[in-house]
Design an enzyme around this catalytic site. Structure first.
Site, PDB file in Angstrom:
ATOM      1  N   LYS A   1       0.852  -1.051  -0.018  1.00  0.00           N
ATOM      2  CA  LYS A   1       0.083   0.021   0.054  1.00  0.00           C
ATOM      3  C   LYS A   1       0.890   1.382   0.116  1.00  0.00           C
ATOM      4  O   LYS A   1       0.496   2.130  -0.241  1.00  0.00           O
ATOM      5  CB  LYS A   1      -1.075  -0.031   1.313  1.00  0.00           C
ATOM      6  CG  LYS A   1      -2.076  -1.029   0.879  1.00  0.00           C
ATOM      7  CD  LYS A   1      -3.306  -0.871   1.681  1.00  0.00           C
ATOM      8  CE  LYS A   1      -4.323  -1.601   1.332  1.00  0.00           C
ATOM      9  NZ  LYS A   1      -5.628  -1.582   1.904  1.00  0.00           N
TER      10      LYS A   1
ATOM     11  N   LYS B   1      -4.702 -10.299  -6.142  1.00  0.00           N
ATOM     12  CA  LYS B   1      -5.951 -10.727  -5.464  1.00  0.00           C
ATOM     13  C   LYS B   1      -7.201  -9.765  -6.035  1.00  0.00           C
ATOM     14  O   LYS B   1      -6.942  -8.659  -6.393  1.00  0.00           O
ATOM     15  CB  LYS B   1      -5.748 -10.707  -3.844  1.00  0.00           C
ATOM     16  CG  LYS B   1      -5.782  -9.494  -3.369  1.00  0.00           C
ATOM     17  CD  LYS B   1      -6.378  -9.524  -1.858  1.00  0.00           C
ATOM     18  CE  LYS B   1      -6.327  -8.029  -1.248  1.00  0.00           C
ATOM     19  NZ  LYS B   1      -7.094  -7.908  -0.291  1.00  0.00           N
TER      20      LYS B   1
ATOM     21  N   LYS C   1     -11.266  -4.575  -3.895  1.00  0.00           N
ATOM     22  CA  LYS C   1     -12.224  -3.674  -4.027  1.00  0.00           C
ATOM     23  C   LYS C   1     -11.655  -2.120  -4.331  1.00  0.00           C
ATOM     24  O   LYS C   1     -12.251  -1.201  -4.690  1.00  0.00           O
ATOM     25  CB  LYS C   1     -13.173  -3.318  -2.593  1.00  0.00           C
ATOM     26  CG  LYS C   1     -12.404  -3.143  -1.426  1.00  0.00           C
ATOM     27  CD  LYS C   1     -13.709  -2.876  -0.220  1.00  0.00           C
ATOM     28  CE  LYS C   1     -13.464  -3.725   0.988  1.00  0.00           C
ATOM     29  NZ  LYS C   1     -12.351  -3.328   1.871  1.00  0.00           N
TER      30      LYS C   1
HETATM   31  P1  ATP Z   1      -8.451  -3.380  -0.164  1.00  0.00           P
HETATM   32  O1  ATP Z   1      -7.961  -4.125  -1.277  1.00  0.00           O
HETATM   33  O2  ATP Z   1      -9.255  -2.381  -0.619  1.00  0.00           O
HETATM   34  O3  ATP Z   1      -7.257  -3.158   0.889  1.00  0.00           O
HETATM   35  P2  ATP Z   1     -10.028  -5.827   0.429  1.00  0.00           P
HETATM   36  O4  ATP Z   1     -10.871  -5.902  -0.642  1.00  0.00           O
HETATM   37  O5  ATP Z   1      -8.798  -6.819   0.568  1.00  0.00           O
HETATM   38  O6  ATP Z   1      -9.508  -4.302   0.596  1.00  0.00           O
HETATM   39  P3  ATP Z   1     -10.493  -6.005   3.219  1.00  0.00           P
HETATM   40  O7  ATP Z   1     -11.350  -5.103   4.116  1.00  0.00           O
HETATM   41  O8  ATP Z   1      -9.009  -5.491   3.423  1.00  0.00           O
HETATM   42  O9  ATP Z   1     -10.809  -5.739   1.829  1.00  0.00           O
HETATM   43  O10 ATP Z   1     -10.982  -7.321   3.865  1.00  0.00           O
HETATM   44  C1  ATP Z   1     -11.733  -7.858   4.223  1.00  0.00           C
HETATM   45  C2  ATP Z   1     -11.843  -9.273   4.298  1.00  0.00           C
HETATM   46  O11 ATP Z   1     -12.152  -9.868   3.107  1.00  0.00           O
HETATM   47  C3  ATP Z   1     -10.552  -9.780   4.801  1.00  0.00           C
HETATM   48  O12 ATP Z   1     -10.864 -10.962   5.497  1.00  0.00           O
HETATM   49  C4  ATP Z   1      -9.864 -10.327   3.533  1.00  0.00           C
HETATM   50  O13 ATP Z   1      -8.929 -11.344   3.802  1.00  0.00           O
HETATM   51  C5  ATP Z   1     -11.049 -10.601   2.556  1.00  0.00           C
HETATM   52  N1  ATP Z   1     -10.605 -10.559   1.287  1.00  0.00           N
HETATM   53  C6  ATP Z   1     -10.331  -9.498   0.664  1.00  0.00           C
HETATM   54  N2  ATP Z   1     -10.144  -9.844  -0.561  1.00  0.00           N
HETATM   55  C7  ATP Z   1     -10.066 -11.193  -0.936  1.00  0.00           C
HETATM   56  C8  ATP Z   1      -9.904 -12.100  -1.791  1.00  0.00           C
HETATM   57  N3  ATP Z   1      -9.596 -11.635  -2.942  1.00  0.00           N
HETATM   58  N4  ATP Z   1      -9.949 -13.321  -1.687  1.00  0.00           N
HETATM   59  C9  ATP Z   1     -10.355 -13.876  -0.420  1.00  0.00           C
HETATM   60  N5  ATP Z   1     -10.656 -13.046   0.657  1.00  0.00           N
HETATM   61  C10 ATP Z   1     -10.524 -11.943   0.549  1.00  0.00           C
END
Ligand code: ATP
Ligand code: LTN
Length: 331
Positions: A115, A196, A199
């Site tokens: 990040k 991955k 969002k």
């Molecule tokens: P960002 O990418 O904006 O940092 P994010 O989509 O990773 O956010 P978080 O709020 O950080 O979302 O994650 C919330 C939960 O969703 C965490 O438990 C994270 O491990 C899970 N998660 C997020 N993206 C994935 C993915 N692509 N596959 C599986 N689990 C995910």
């Protein structure tokens, strides 16, 4: 014993539209764990502000994540659903945990490195983010933490901090275990299977948002990158794109990966992708309907108030114990 149920805690940041990755990696397990555990599910707004957030957008996203928790099947009568910032113990224990964390540990965190990469200026909050996450978990003495694979390193740090506190001040914290889904612990981007699904990816075609309309879902899946072959076969190293889609299929349909493979044997990617889209729509459409009902019902405020009250009861007691052990005077 009055309450022998094991405790579960997790949180999601209100930093954008929730994706299918968030659902499969985290929320789906939240829903199943509440059957057998005492659960605390937060919207981690204090974590979201480790990168700049527009206040109006933060308010909207916070309500949206809370409503999606309920729409996905989290029952607020069983599980505490609340805003992290409504339970003051998080900020307090977060600071205490920061003082137990070393710079070297934080410097090794890959989420921070990712990040911070390429940015001229990075807030100190992004650096100490993992100490606050440890506090979130330890404030409840949670046994299990359902998360996606990307949170492994943060959970390891949490376990180390719990152990460090226990050896310095006497046995107090439960050392928590991560809880990953068997399939789909890391759902990959639709346009690049080496990243991955996230969002915060600026390309909306790379993810399926839980609130994407059915036609948008169909279009995104039909455009998802695949290799030039035609065999629907689970082989993450050799066929990462198709394997990722198969993981999504398995999670949406309840079939095993072998069953998905058998079902599409000799059929090519066309019909597989079309039916995958229908599986995703069949899961998300009813959730979207419930989401809109929840948003217009005005029920969220009370759910969040009750959730925060219930969570505070547990977290305040733990923080009180921490204060005492660390040597703070009683207030
Ligand atoms: P960002 O990418 O904006 O940092 P994010 O989509 O990773 O956010 P978080 O709020 O950080 O979302 O994650 C919330 C939960 O969703 C965490 O438990 C994270 O491990 C899970 N998660 C997020 N993206 C994935 C993915 N692509 N596959 C599986 N689990 C995910
Ligand atoms: N860092 C997590 C969000 C998070 C969390 C938590 C998850 C904050 N506090 C406590 C589990 C338990 C992420 O998903 N990026």
């Amino acid at each position: 014993m009055v309450n022998a149920m094991k405790k579960v805690l997790s949180g999601i940041q209100p930093s954008g539209q929730l994706t299918l990755g968030n659902y499969i990696g985290a929320i789906k397990n939240f829903v199943s764990l509440q059957e057998t555990h005492e659960c605390f599910f937060m919207v981690v707004d204090l974590h979201a502000i480790t990168v700049p957030q527009d206040p109006a957008a933060l308010r909207e996203q916070s309500q949206s994540v809370a409503a999606l928790y309920l729409a996905a099947g989290i029952d607020p009568k069983r599980s505490a659903v609340y805003m992290q910032s409504h339970v003051r113990a998080h900020a307090e224990l977060g600071w205490l945990m920061t003082t137990l964390t070393s710079m070297g540990e934080l410097e090794r965190m890959t989420q921070f490195k990712d990040k911070a990469a390429g940015k001229d200026s990075v807030g100190a909050g992004l650096f100490v983010y993992p100490s606050l996450m440890a506090a979130d978990i330890l404030a409840y003495n949670a046994d299990l933490v359902p998360v996606g694979d990307d949170q492994k390193q943060h959970l390891e740090l949490t376990r180390d901090l719990a152990g460090r506190f226990n050896s310095r001040y006497g046995d107090f914290f439960t050392v928590p275990q991560p809880y990953f889904p068997e399939i789909g612990a890391r759902i990959m981007s639709l346009d690049d299977a080496s990243k991955k699904m996230s969002k915060s990816n600026p390309n909306a075609g790379s993810y399926i948002a839980l609130l994407d309309p059915p036609d948008v879902i169909r279009k995104k899946i039909s455009r998802a990158t695949t290799d030039s072959g035609r065999e629907v076969k689970y082989d993450p190293a050799g066929k990462p794109e198709v394997s990722n889609l198969m993981g999504i299929y398995a999670q949406m349909s309840g079939l095993s990966l072998q069953e998905v493979e058998a079902k599409y044997e000799g059929q090519g990617y066309g019909s597989f992708k079309k039916e995958l889209a229908e599986q995703v729509v069949a899961q998300l459409e009813p959730m979207q309907q419930r989401y809109h009902e929840i948003r217009s019902s005005g029920m969220l405020e009370e759910v969040l108030r009750e959730g925060a009250a219930k969570a505070s009861e547990t977290a305040e007691l733990v923080v009180e114990g921490v204060r005492e052990r660390m040597g703070f005077l009683k207030r």
